[in-house]
Motif scaffolding. Structure first.
Motif, PDB file in Angstrom:
ATOM      1  N   GLU A  85       0.643  -1.032   0.433  1.00 40.43           N
ATOM      2  CA  GLU A  85       0.261   0.039   0.104  1.00 40.43           C
ATOM      3  C   GLU A  85       1.087   1.294  -0.365  1.00 40.43           C
ATOM      4  N   GLU A  86       2.083   0.975   0.713  1.00 44.83           N
ATOM      5  CA  GLU A  86       2.269   2.761   1.109  1.00 44.83           C
ATOM      6  C   GLU A  86       3.941   1.998   0.951  1.00 44.83           C
ATOM      7  N   GLY A  87       4.474   1.369   0.566  1.00 44.87           N
ATOM      8  CA  GLY A  87       6.429   0.923   0.152  1.00 44.87           C
ATOM      9  C   GLY A  87       6.074   1.660  -1.219  1.00 44.87           C
ATOM     10  N   PHE A  88       7.837   1.426  -1.401  1.00 42.61           N
ATOM     11  CA  PHE A  88       8.805   0.630  -2.233  1.00 42.61           C
ATOM     12  C   PHE A  88       8.837  -0.120  -3.485  1.00 42.61           C
ATOM     13  N   ARG A  89       8.948   0.230  -4.847  1.00 39.66           N
ATOM     14  CA  ARG A  89       9.277  -1.262  -5.460  1.00 39.66           C
ATOM     15  C   ARG A  89      11.288  -1.259  -5.586  1.00 39.66           C
ATOM     16  N   HIS A  90      11.850  -0.077  -5.837  1.00 41.68           N
ATOM     17  CA  HIS A  90      13.118   0.195  -5.449  1.00 41.68           C
ATOM     18  C   HIS A  90      14.117   0.551  -4.800  1.00 41.68           C
ATOM     19  N   LEU A  91      15.025   0.037  -3.892  1.00 42.90           N
ATOM     20  CA  LEU A  91      15.988   0.709  -2.946  1.00 42.90           C
ATOM     21  C   LEU A  91      16.453   2.094  -3.347  1.00 42.90           C
ATOM     22  N   GLN A  92      16.885   2.040  -4.601  1.00 44.37           N
ATOM     23  CA  GLN A  92      16.704   3.702  -4.182  1.00 44.37           C
ATOM     24  C   GLN A  92      15.998   4.419  -4.243  1.00 44.37           C
ATOM     25  N   LEU A 157      24.785   0.743  -9.080  1.00 42.45           N
ATOM     26  CA  LEU A 157      22.902   0.531  -8.921  1.00 42.45           C
ATOM     27  C   LEU A 157      22.406   0.991  -7.919  1.00 42.45           C
ATOM     28  N   VAL A 158      22.844   1.525  -6.237  1.00 40.33           N
ATOM     29  CA  VAL A 158      22.518   1.786  -5.314  1.00 40.33           C
ATOM     30  C   VAL A 158      23.591   2.588  -4.763  1.00 40.33           C
ATOM     31  N   ALA A 159      22.686   4.166  -4.606  1.00 39.35           N
ATOM     32  CA  ALA A 159      23.666   4.745  -4.706  1.00 39.35           C
ATOM     33  C   ALA A 159      23.240   5.795  -2.833  1.00 39.35           C
ATOM     34  N   VAL A 160      24.235   6.106  -1.905  1.00 41.71           N
ATOM     35  CA  VAL A 160      23.520   6.448  -0.953  1.00 41.71           C
ATOM     36  C   VAL A 160      24.810   7.676  -0.354  1.00 41.71           C
ATOM     37  N   LEU A 161      24.447   8.581  -0.825  1.00 43.59           N
ATOM     38  CA  LEU A 161      25.607   9.807  -0.946  1.00 43.59           C
ATOM     39  C   LEU A 161      24.746  10.822   0.404  1.00 43.59           C
ATOM     40  N   ILE A 163      23.997  10.938   3.013  1.00 43.91           N
ATOM     41  CA  ILE A 163      22.814  10.283   4.203  1.00 43.91           C
ATOM     42  C   ILE A 163      23.708   9.661   5.512  1.00 43.91           C
ATOM     43  N   GLU A 164      22.868  10.510   6.625  1.00 45.86           N
ATOM     44  CA  GLU A 164      23.870   9.858   7.825  1.00 45.86           C
ATOM     45  C   GLU A 164      22.391   9.558   9.013  1.00 45.86           C
ATOM     46  N   ASP A 165      23.509   7.994   9.590  1.00 46.90           N
ATOM     47  CA  ASP A 165      22.619   6.856   9.878  1.00 46.90           C
ATOM     48  C   ASP A 165      21.513   6.168   9.200  1.00 46.90           C
ATOM     49  N   LEU A 166      21.697   5.966   8.131  1.00 44.99           N
ATOM     50  CA  LEU A 166      20.870   5.489   7.276  1.00 44.99           C
ATOM     51  C   LEU A 166      21.237   3.922   7.522  1.00 44.99           C
ATOM     52  N   GLN A 167      20.169   3.344   8.076  1.00 37.87           N
ATOM     53  CA  GLN A 167      19.970   1.370   8.526  1.00 37.87           C
ATOM     54  C   GLN A 167      19.209   0.932   7.286  1.00 37.87           C
ATOM     55  N   ILE A 168      19.271  -0.303   6.535  1.00 35.71           N
ATOM     56  CA  ILE A 168      19.318  -0.760   5.080  1.00 35.71           C
ATOM     57  C   ILE A 168      18.552  -2.186   5.977  1.00 35.71           C
ATOM     58  N   GLU A 169      17.913  -3.035   6.365  1.00 37.39           N
ATOM     59  CA  GLU A 169      17.658  -4.451   6.583  1.00 37.39           C
ATOM     60  C   GLU A 169      16.872  -4.481   5.803  1.00 37.39           C
ATOM     61  N   GLY A 170      17.603  -6.281   5.151  1.00 38.75           N
ATOM     62  CA  GLY A 170      16.563  -7.509   5.511  1.00 38.75           C
ATOM     63  C   GLY A 170      16.276  -7.986   6.267  1.00 38.75           C
ATOM     64  N   THR A 171      14.848  -8.162   5.266  1.00 41.99           N
ATOM     65  CA  THR A 171      13.846  -9.077   6.490  1.00 41.99           C
ATOM     66  C   THR A 171      13.688 -10.543   6.213  1.00 41.99           C
ATOM     67  N   ILE A 190      26.154  -1.449  -4.156  1.00 41.51           N
ATOM     68  CA  ILE A 190      25.579  -0.553  -3.357  1.00 41.51           C
ATOM     69  C   ILE A 190      25.726   0.107  -2.788  1.00 41.51           C
ATOM     70  N   ARG A 191      27.085   1.713  -3.254  1.00 42.03           N
ATOM     71  CA  ARG A 191      27.786   2.610  -2.793  1.00 42.03           C
ATOM     72  C   ARG A 191      27.556   3.666  -1.770  1.00 42.03           C
ATOM     73  N   ALA A 192      27.904   3.551  -0.440  1.00 39.00           N
ATOM     74  CA  ALA A 192      27.864   4.344   0.603  1.00 39.00           C
ATOM     75  C   ALA A 192      28.493   5.317   0.755  1.00 39.00           C
ATOM     76  N   ASP A 193      29.082   6.862   0.620  1.00 43.11           N
ATOM     77  CA  ASP A 193      29.535   7.251   0.104  1.00 43.11           C
ATOM     78  C   ASP A 193      29.244   9.044   1.537  1.00 43.11           C
ATOM     79  N   LEU A 194      30.164   9.333   1.684  1.00 46.72           N
ATOM     80  CA  LEU A 194      30.282   9.951   2.795  1.00 46.72           C
ATOM     81  C   LEU A 194      28.828   9.870   3.721  1.00 46.72           C
ATOM     82  N   ALA A 195      28.676   8.588   4.534  1.00 46.19           N
ATOM     83  CA  ALA A 195      27.310   8.004   4.128  1.00 46.19           C
ATOM     84  C   ALA A 195      28.064   8.074   5.879  1.00 46.19           C
ATOM     85  N   HIS A 196      28.168   8.599   6.765  1.00 46.84           N
ATOM     86  CA  HIS A 196      28.206   8.089   8.393  1.00 46.84           C
ATOM     87  C   HIS A 196      27.260   8.030   9.270  1.00 46.84           C
ATOM     88  N   GLY A 197      27.540   6.399   9.846  1.00 50.40           N
ATOM     89  CA  GLY A 197      26.598   6.009  10.390  1.00 50.40           C
ATOM     90  C   GLY A 197      25.805   4.861  10.086  1.00 50.40           C
TER      91      GLY A 197
END
Length: 686
Positions: A85-92, A157-161, A163-171, A190-197
């Protein structure tokens, strides 16, 4: 003494240039600085996720969670109903929706190909002004931070640029239930660049042209129960980062290493000792297998590696000060303890020789076990240290290696493009191998290493535990009771000449041109094909020819010279035998040197009456050979800045030319004096 040290340092630098065929950096990156280290290691958040990502096929989802334990299955069903209902289809898409620090994204079981972000760049992103580089068959641009922000999916493919204190978890029940698949379309999944925490948990990233997970210039990260597999370079690459934790991870099928904490924050650079206040990165509970190398770290500084298993790679682990462009060089202060490092005997260079690694990446068969090695790496090795300082290896089980358990070699600063003469011998010091269990499994089963230790001889205050088994050289400095105590220490500015020649040849590997050097046993050379055997054979033939001519023209009537020549002939034969590989760590090598030393000594004594200057040179050469035999079999001579082998080599070149001249000239009358009176009567007719 100062001028001597300068000369020897120049010699080390020149040697570095000669050995500069060491492979180039696997890939280039923009210049980055270490973070300030104030964030700390992020903690896992157990509260409900803020954002959800799922696919919408209920039948497929039901099949994926059918085998889960009931509580986990029920939770996923609840999250799926909400996500549709309210989610996304792609992680990005979810990453793009993050508005504040501390956000948690839940990835429900499924495969995420991130189709909207796979396309080739268009418009301005297709025309970025950036340097171009190449790794293997892949050409790419070295983008600035601003260009990454402008075009995040040129390479990722997935860029986390930023963004701080982001948690990405598979269920899912395990990492394989949530798969992020780049399909060999992007450099990084997955690239996490200057993504502290950032906190990544319970997911799999796979099939990239470079790295499954790439964390860059980040203060605070956790890779928790994640899998990185089937990538051209690394499973998990963290670079110029601090306050990091790898825990419970798995990596396999990667062309470089499964786990790579390169340029970890150099927080202990000024510490003289093994005790430090904290480590920049901790790696624990991970397994890395069937990669070129399980763990590696150029400038892998202040990394605490404990309770892991590195097995069935070409090499178990490595750290180095070789490649330029890495902040924090030279490498220092890694602690390896209580790891299982075993059976790292894979040899993937056959995939290069047969053309597999020249195919398009997607056609090589990584999923079926193909690995295309990124750089030169000695198969059958436990832990490699190529130019590091203050590293401590203790309590590890190291067994079942077909080459050696521990491998320590020099890395002059020229290799990292530092030209200051005072730095050329600034690495390979104070590495300590203590209280490891060698050649035995944790259950006590005997699984010996072919050698327990291999060392090129360069460096000071390196030491190995007492009871180390077969080694090359056969005699090693022994660690004392105190943390910095060493028995039999030496300070050599450069390594042994034969070993450096071997590594020069072996370093000629190039994945980009599919060049596999001939003459190196790393790539399958055996017997006379090996460069060491060829060099030893060439030297022995040359010395036999020159020595035989000298004896025939000047000394054939001298009993002393005849006896010495017989000993020399035996020594030359053993010199070749000792270079074949099977005998290099045995008494054959020092015995060959002993016999050669006696040959030159006897020859010099026989020549004193007719050629005193040449005789004393010959005696000096004999003395160096005997000293080299002592150095390799009894005790490293502590006051020599280079191995006796180097002095023997340099004087030997002079001796060969001089011996030819002496043998070619007409005999001269004996000189008067005590030396002439002491000569053997038969020599006067020579």
């Amino acid at each position: 003494m100062l001028s001597l040290r300068r000369v020897l340092t120049v010699l080390a630098a020149l040697t570095a240039v000669l050995t500069g065929a060491t492979p180039a950096l696997a890939h280039d990156e923009r210049e980055v600085d270490f973070p300030d280290g104030t964030h700390g290691v992020p903690q896992y958040r157990e509260e409900d996720p803020d954002l959800l990502v799922c696919k919408t096929d209920p039948g497929d989802f039901a099949d994926r969670i059918a085998g889960f334990p009931a509580p986990l299955r029920e939770r996923n069903e609840q999250l799926f109903a909400r996500c549709t209902e309210e989610g996304f289809r792609h992680l990005q898409e979810a990453v793009n929706a993050v508005e504040e620090p501390g956000t948690t994204i839940a990835l429900l079981p499924g495969e995420y190909h991130e189709e909207p972000y796979r396309a080739e760049p268009t418009g301005a992103c297709a025309e970025l002004d950036a340097p171009t580089s190449r790794f293997g068959v892949t050409e790419y641009q070295v983008l600035t931070w601003e260009q990454q922000l402008q075009c995040p999916h040129n390479q990722n493919l997935v860029a986390v640029l930023g963004i701080e204190d982001l948690q990405i978890e598979g269920t899912g029940a395990g990492p394989e239930d949530v798969v992020i698949d780049a399909g060999y379309t992007k450099l990084n999944a997955i690239r996490a660049d200057l993504a502290h925490g950032i906190y990544l948990r319970n997911l799999t990233a796979q099939r990239t042209l470079f790295n499954a997970v790439y964390i860059l210039a980040t203060d605070g990260f956790v890779i928790d129960r994640a899998t990185g597999r089937w990538n051209e370079e690394y499973g998990f690459l963290t670079f110029a980062s601090d306050n990091g934790l790898y825990t419970g991870c798995e990596a396999y099928g990667n062309g470089d290493s499964g786990i790579y904490p390169g340029s970890a924050s150099d927080i202990n650079a000024g510490v003289d000792g093994y005790e430090v206040e904290r480590y920049a990165i901790e790696i624990t509970g991970c397994r890395s297998h069937h990669n070129m190398v399980g763990y590696s770290g150029t400038a892998g500084n202040s990394v605490w590696v404990h309770g892991n298993e590195f097995d069935h790679n070409q090499a178990g682990a490595s750290m180095d000060s070789v490649f330029p462009g890495h902040p924090g060089l030279p490498q220092n202060h890694a602690l390896f303890e209580n790891n299982l490092i075993h059976t790292n005997n894979q040899n993937y260079y056959g995939h290069v020789r047969d053309g597999t690694c020249s195919l398009p990446v997607a056609e090589r068969g990584y999923e079926d076990g193909v690995v295309c090695p990124a750089v030169s790496m000695p198969p059958g090795t436990g832990i490699i240290t190529a130019g590091g300082n203050w590293n401590l290896f203790r309590g590890n089980h190291v067994y079942g290696h077909q080459r050696t358990g521990f491998y320590l070699t020099s890395a002059p600063a020229f290799l990292r493009e530092e030209t200051a003469l005072g730095k050329q011998a600034d690495t390979s010091h104070r590495n300590r191998y203590d209280d490891n269990v060698l050649g035995l499994t944790p259950d006590g089963e005997a699984r010996p290493n072919r050698l327990d230790a291999w060392w090129d001889g360069q460096g000071r205050n390196n030491c190995w535990q007492s009871g180390t088994g077969s080694s090359n050289p056969p005699v090693l400095p022994v660690c004392g009771d105190g943390p910095t105590e060493v028995s039999g220490s030496s300070h050599r500015l450069i390594g042994e000449p034969a070993k450096m020649a071997h590594q020069l040849v072996c370093a000629g590997y190039d994945i980009g041109t599919a060049t596999v050097p001939a003459g190196c046993d790393w790539y399958g050379a055996r017997g006379i094909e090996r460069v060491e055997t060829q060099l030893a054979l060439a030297v022995s033939v040359l010395l036999a020819a020159v020595g035989g001519m000298l004896w025939r023209r000047r000394l054939r009537h001298s009993r002393t010279a005849a006896t010495a020549a017989a000993l020399g002939a035996a020594g030359l034969v053993l010199n070749v035998v000792g270079a074949t590989g099977s005998w290099a760590h045995t008494a054959v090598v020092p015995l060959a040197l002993l016999l050669l030393g006696l040959w030159w000594t006897g020859t010099g004594l026989a020549l004193r009456g007719t050629r005193p200057a040449f005789a004393w040179t010959t005696l000096a050469l004999g003395g160096l050979a005997l000293l080299d035999a002592f150095d390799k079999s009894v005790l490293l001579v502590p006051w020599l800045p280079v191995s006796p082998a180097w002095l023997q080599l340099l004087l030997g070149l002079v001796w060969v030319v001089w011996a030819v001249v002496v043998a070619a000239r007409e005999p001269s009358a004996p000189r008067s004096g005590p030396a002439a009176e002491q000569r053997e009567p038969a020599v006067s007719g020579a």
